[in-house]
Design a protein around this motif. Sequence first.
Motif, mmCIF file in Angstrom:
data_model
loop_
_atom_site.group_PDB
_atom_site.id
_atom_site.type_symbol
_atom_site.label_atom_id
_atom_site.label_comp_id
_atom_site.label_asym_id
_atom_site.label_seq_id
_atom_site.Cartn_x
_atom_site.Cartn_y
_atom_site.Cartn_z
ATOM 1 N N LEU A 47 115.716 13.915 12.456
ATOM 2 C CA LEU A 47 116.176 12.907 13.411
ATOM 3 C C LEU A 47 116.233 13.500 14.815
ATOM 4 O O LEU A 47 116.489 14.691 14.976
ATOM 5 C CB LEU A 47 117.568 12.404 13.027
ATOM 6 N N PRO A 48 116.010 12.657 15.825
ATOM 7 C CA PRO A 48 116.139 13.153 17.200
ATOM 8 C C PRO A 48 117.593 13.500 17.507
ATOM 9 O O PRO A 48 118.501 12.740 17.172
ATOM 10 C CB PRO A 48 115.649 11.981 18.062
ATOM 11 N N ALA A 49 117.805 14.642 18.133
ATOM 12 C CA ALA A 49 119.159 15.099 18.428
ATOM 13 C C ALA A 49 119.220 15.614 19.853
ATOM 14 O O ALA A 49 118.209 16.049 20.421
ATOM 15 C CB ALA A 49 119.572 16.198 17.449
ATOM 16 N N ILE A 50 120.396 15.586 20.431
ATOM 17 C CA ILE A 50 120.566 15.992 21.832
ATOM 18 C C ILE A 50 121.956 16.580 22.018
ATOM 19 O O ILE A 50 122.917 16.109 21.412
ATOM 20 C CB ILE A 50 120.325 14.787 22.776
ATOM 21 N N VAL A 67 109.879 23.561 18.634
ATOM 22 C CA VAL A 67 109.592 23.004 19.958
ATOM 23 C C VAL A 67 110.769 22.125 20.362
ATOM 24 O O VAL A 67 111.227 21.292 19.580
ATOM 25 C CB VAL A 67 108.298 22.173 19.956
ATOM 26 N N VAL A 68 111.257 22.336 21.564
ATOM 27 C CA VAL A 68 112.380 21.544 22.067
ATOM 28 C C VAL A 68 112.011 20.984 23.441
ATOM 29 O O VAL A 68 111.046 21.418 24.075
ATOM 30 C CB VAL A 68 113.671 22.398 22.193
ATOM 31 N N ALA A 69 112.791 20.020 23.860
ATOM 32 C CA ALA A 69 112.691 19.549 25.241
ATOM 33 C C ALA A 69 114.015 19.837 25.919
ATOM 34 O O ALA A 69 115.067 19.897 25.261
ATOM 35 C CB ALA A 69 112.377 18.052 25.288
ATOM 36 N N VAL A 101 117.079 18.872 23.655
ATOM 37 C CA VAL A 101 116.593 17.814 22.764
ATOM 38 C C VAL A 101 115.790 18.477 21.657
ATOM 39 O O VAL A 101 114.881 19.266 21.934
ATOM 40 C CB VAL A 101 115.711 16.815 23.539
ATOM 41 N N THR A 159 114.941 18.402 17.024
ATOM 42 C CA THR A 159 114.899 17.608 15.798
ATOM 43 C C THR A 159 115.878 18.206 14.802
ATOM 44 O O THR A 159 115.857 19.409 14.543
ATOM 45 C CB THR A 159 113.474 17.605 15.208
#
Lengths: 144, 144
Positions: free
Chosen positions: A28-31, A66-68, A22, A24
């Motif tokens: 926009l949020p991206a996955i 930073v990612v999740a 996950v 940006t």
Amino acid sequence: MQPLERGEALRLLGSVSLGRLVFTQQALPAIRPVNHVLDGEDIIIRLSDGAALASLTRPAGGPKAVVAYEADVIDPDRHLGWSVVATGYAQFVDDPADVERYEHLLRPWVARSMTAALRIRPELVTGFRLTDGPTDVPSVASPE
Amino acid sequence: MQPLERGEALRLLGSVSLGRLVFTQQALPAIRPVNHVLDGEDIIIRLSDGAALASLTRPAGGPKAVVAYEADVIDPDRHLGWSVVATGYAQFVDDPADVERYEHLLRPWVARSMTAALRIRPELVTGFRLTDGPTDVPSVASPE
């Protein structure tokens, strides 16, 4: 819904090979679903999506992205399973020996060579385990 | 890896009940596994995480939150499956009749009443289907 401690959460994450990165992308949020392996506590993933990679590229010396990273095994019918989310900085793996080692550990989904390996160093690890079915569930099934 | 058209991607999304809401929380990428149903092309989810909900709350008249919603069914061993990502604005469902209807359609994982229902109107829908095992992995079963 029972919270997981860091050690147990990382152990569960290491027990599966599929997760979701996950990040940006253009604000926009991206996955993206990807494969992973754990190297110690580090999450190693392979990414062959050029646009996604560009979003994670930062100018040298600039802030790191930073990612999740999320993985779960959830049975929606029996309401059992777990989910783990690790949040941290993503770095490109540039040591040639590491790149080669990870290339063998990470099995590709499509027939092309690995574009880049990323290392996520988890700063924050959260997760939960679903241990009990709810009592107020009506018998309505989800569509199809 | 075969790209999916919007209609087929939404059909696949509607064929499962579990997905992942991707959003920004305190300027960091965040993700929560949730249940969903489709109402036309709208993705309806339930969310009982107060902190996540607060991140999606915008002052009245202000910009709406953009979120991504992902679902996948991927067999990492056989390299078969699909993934769909829908990106769009998230809105709280505030019509009481809608709230009640969705509360019956969305099965909770834990025994508590639904805190809020969110409607995601997909602006952009992308996805892929894995149809073929890679040729550089020896032990992959042949595709169906």
